[in-house]
Every structure is written in C-alpha cells, then in structure tokens.
Design a protein around this motif. Sequence first.
Motif, PDB file in Angstrom:
ATOM      1  N   GLY A  74       0.849  -1.186   0.000  1.00  0.00           N
ATOM      2  CA  GLY A  74       0.000   0.000   0.000  1.00  0.00           C
ATOM      3  C   GLY A  74       0.886   1.239   0.000  1.00  0.00           C
ATOM      4  O   GLY A  74       1.802   1.357  -0.801  1.00  0.00           O
ATOM      5  N   HIS A  75       0.638   2.127   0.955  1.00  0.00           N
ATOM      6  CA  HIS A  75       1.414   3.373   1.041  1.00  0.00           C
ATOM      7  C   HIS A  75       2.472   3.324   2.136  1.00  0.00           C
ATOM      8  O   HIS A  75       3.007   4.357   2.527  1.00  0.00           O
ATOM      9  N   ALA A  76       2.785   2.137   2.635  1.00  0.00           N
ATOM     10  CA  ALA A  76       3.767   2.002   3.719  1.00  0.00           C
ATOM     11  C   ALA A  76       4.884   1.045   3.308  1.00  0.00           C
ATOM     12  O   ALA A  76       4.719   0.206   2.428  1.00  0.00           O
ATOM     13  N   SER A  77       5.993   1.175   3.972  1.00  0.00           N
ATOM     14  CA  SER A  77       7.145   0.309   3.736  1.00  0.00           C
ATOM     15  C   SER A  77       7.356  -0.560   4.974  1.00  0.00           C
ATOM     16  O   SER A  77       7.242  -0.075   6.107  1.00  0.00           O
ATOM     17  N   PHE A  78       7.645  -1.842   4.751  1.00  0.00           N
ATOM     18  CA  PHE A  78       7.807  -2.802   5.840  1.00  0.00           C
ATOM     19  C   PHE A  78       9.128  -3.545   5.701  1.00  0.00           C
ATOM     20  O   PHE A  78       9.635  -3.750   4.598  1.00  0.00           O
ATOM     21  N   HIS A  79       9.636  -4.000   6.834  1.00  0.00           N
ATOM     22  CA  HIS A  79      10.885  -4.746   6.928  1.00  0.00           C
ATOM     23  C   HIS A  79      10.570  -6.246   6.928  1.00  0.00           C
ATOM     24  O   HIS A  79       9.771  -6.717   7.742  1.00  0.00           O
ATOM     25  N   VAL A  80      11.178  -7.004   6.026  1.00  0.00           N
ATOM     26  CA  VAL A  80      10.928  -8.445   5.919  1.00  0.00           C
ATOM     27  C   VAL A  80      11.790  -9.190   6.939  1.00  0.00           C
ATOM     28  O   VAL A  80      13.015  -9.137   6.890  1.00  0.00           O
ATOM     29  N   VAL A  81      11.129  -9.870   7.882  1.00  0.00           N
ATOM     30  CA  VAL A  81      11.851 -10.632   8.914  1.00  0.00           C
ATOM     31  C   VAL A  81      11.729 -12.143   8.707  1.00  0.00           C
ATOM     32  O   VAL A  81      12.245 -12.911   9.505  1.00  0.00           O
ATOM     33  N   GLY A  82      11.046 -12.543   7.630  1.00  0.00           N
ATOM     34  CA  GLY A  82      10.938 -13.966   7.364  1.00  0.00           C
ATOM     35  C   GLY A  82      10.199 -14.267   6.074  1.00  0.00           C
ATOM     36  O   GLY A  82       9.441 -13.450   5.558  1.00  0.00           O
ATOM     37  N   VAL A  83      10.460 -15.458   5.561  1.00  0.00           N
ATOM     38  CA  VAL A  83       9.745 -16.001   4.408  1.00  0.00           C
ATOM     39  C   VAL A  83       9.343 -17.413   4.811  1.00  0.00           C
ATOM     40  O   VAL A  83      10.163 -18.188   5.318  1.00  0.00           O
ATOM     41  N   LEU A  84       8.067 -17.724   4.605  1.00  0.00           N
ATOM     42  CA  LEU A  84       7.594 -19.031   5.040  1.00  0.00           C
ATOM     43  C   LEU A  84       6.770 -19.738   3.972  1.00  0.00           C
ATOM     44  O   LEU A  84       6.283 -19.117   3.038  1.00  0.00           O
ATOM     45  N   LYS A  85       6.659 -21.033   4.123  1.00  0.00           N
ATOM     46  CA  LYS A  85       5.838 -21.892   3.259  1.00  0.00           C
ATOM     47  C   LYS A  85       4.685 -22.388   4.113  1.00  0.00           C
ATOM     48  O   LYS A  85       4.896 -23.031   5.140  1.00  0.00           O
ATOM     49  N   THR A  86       3.473 -22.042   3.712  1.00  0.00           N
ATOM     50  CA  THR A  86       2.291 -22.438   4.475  1.00  0.00           C
ATOM     51  C   THR A  86       1.656 -23.693   3.886  1.00  0.00           C
ATOM     52  O   THR A  86       2.153 -24.247   2.905  1.00  0.00           O
ATOM     53  N   ALA A  87       0.539 -24.065   4.466  1.00  0.00           N
ATOM     54  CA  ALA A  87      -0.152 -25.276   4.043  1.00  0.00           C
ATOM     55  C   ALA A  87      -0.939 -25.087   2.751  1.00  0.00           C
ATOM     56  O   ALA A  87      -1.382 -26.066   2.156  1.00  0.00           O
ATOM     57  N   ASN A  88      -1.129 -23.835   2.296  1.00  0.00           N
ATOM     58  CA  ASN A  88      -1.893 -23.648   1.057  1.00  0.00           C
ATOM     59  C   ASN A  88      -1.373 -22.467   0.249  1.00  0.00           C
ATOM     60  O   ASN A  88      -0.746 -21.552   0.767  1.00  0.00           O
ATOM     61  N   GLY A  89      -1.649 -22.501  -1.035  1.00  0.00           N
ATOM     62  CA  GLY A  89      -1.155 -21.499  -1.965  1.00  0.00           C
ATOM     63  C   GLY A  89      -1.700 -20.114  -1.723  1.00  0.00           C
ATOM     64  O   GLY A  89      -1.015 -19.122  -1.962  1.00  0.00           O
ATOM     65  N   PHE A  90      -2.927 -20.004  -1.243  1.00  0.00           N
ATOM     66  CA  PHE A  90      -3.515 -18.692  -0.974  1.00  0.00           C
ATOM     67  C   PHE A  90      -2.692 -17.951   0.077  1.00  0.00           C
ATOM     68  O   PHE A  90      -2.323 -16.799  -0.108  1.00  0.00           O
ATOM     69  N   GLU A  91      -2.381 -18.618   1.166  1.00  0.00           N
ATOM     70  CA  GLU A  91      -1.584 -17.998   2.225  1.00  0.00           C
ATOM     71  C   GLU A  91      -0.139 -17.773   1.776  1.00  0.00           C
ATOM     72  O   GLU A  91       0.489 -16.805   2.198  1.00  0.00           O
ATOM     73  N   ASP A  92       0.392 -18.634   0.926  1.00  0.00           N
ATOM     74  CA  ASP A  92       1.758 -18.446   0.418  1.00  0.00           C
ATOM     75  C   ASP A  92       1.886 -17.168  -0.405  1.00  0.00           C
ATOM     76  O   ASP A  92       2.975 -16.635  -0.563  1.00  0.00           O
ATOM     77  N   GLY A  93       0.783 -16.657  -0.914  1.00  0.00           N
ATOM     78  CA  GLY A  93       0.792 -15.401  -1.645  1.00  0.00           C
ATOM     79  C   GLY A  93       0.562 -14.198  -0.754  1.00  0.00           C
ATOM     80  O   GLY A  93       0.416 -13.087  -1.234  1.00  0.00           O
TER      81      GLY A  93
END
Length: 113
Positions: A74-93
């Motif tokens: 959106g209009h904010a910037s965030f710091h990435v503290v992790g990348v994960l693999k979930t149980a489904n593709g919807f959440e992985d996006g």
Amino acid sequence: MVAHASPVLFGIVSSEGHPIITCFGVTAADARIQKAAWLQGDRASFAKHDDDVVLGTRAAEFLSAKLGSQVQIGHASFHVVGVLKTANGFEDGGVFMPLASAQSFFHKQERRR
C-alpha cells in the motif's frame, strides 16, 4: 466443537505494479505462523517491531523480496523478517503482519464498549 479460535484481520491492498496484495494480521501464536515451514528468518522474530512482516513464498517472489529487505505494501514500507511456506497457496501469496500493526494499517483499531 471449536477448541480454539485465533484473531485474524484480513485485508487486500495494492502497490505500484501489484494490484492485489493479501495481508493477514495475526498474533505470534497463530497456526499460520507456528505451523509454517520457515525458509528464511526465525518464527521468534515475528511481531517484534510494528513495521515487520513475514512473506509467504509466492509473495516473496512477486515482491522480489528476501530476508532483511524493505517491501512496499500500500502506502507504507515494511521490513521483511521472514519467508515461510504455508499449508496452502492462498496464504503463500500473502503478507503476514502483527495483528496490532494490521489494525492500525487498515484503520481497524479495537473499539472499547
């Protein structure tokens, strides 16, 4: 019977070049965070700072982001503290934010009655 329910705030935003970004505001105890396979980062780092986010694998790919990078949501910037693999593709996006941060970001602060 429901044994447990966790709060979640679900929202959709857009950023330049990304018309749909799915955001999940969750607590550190949420199953999406606890049961996911952490590919980068550490689950203990989730929700330490208001501007921290964790990305699903597909979100990390389409946002061209990795651990330690900044992402525009959106209009904010965030710091990435992790990348994960979930149980489904919807959440992985999706982008996972601390619940309080998502409430503020989406203007959905808790209201006292």
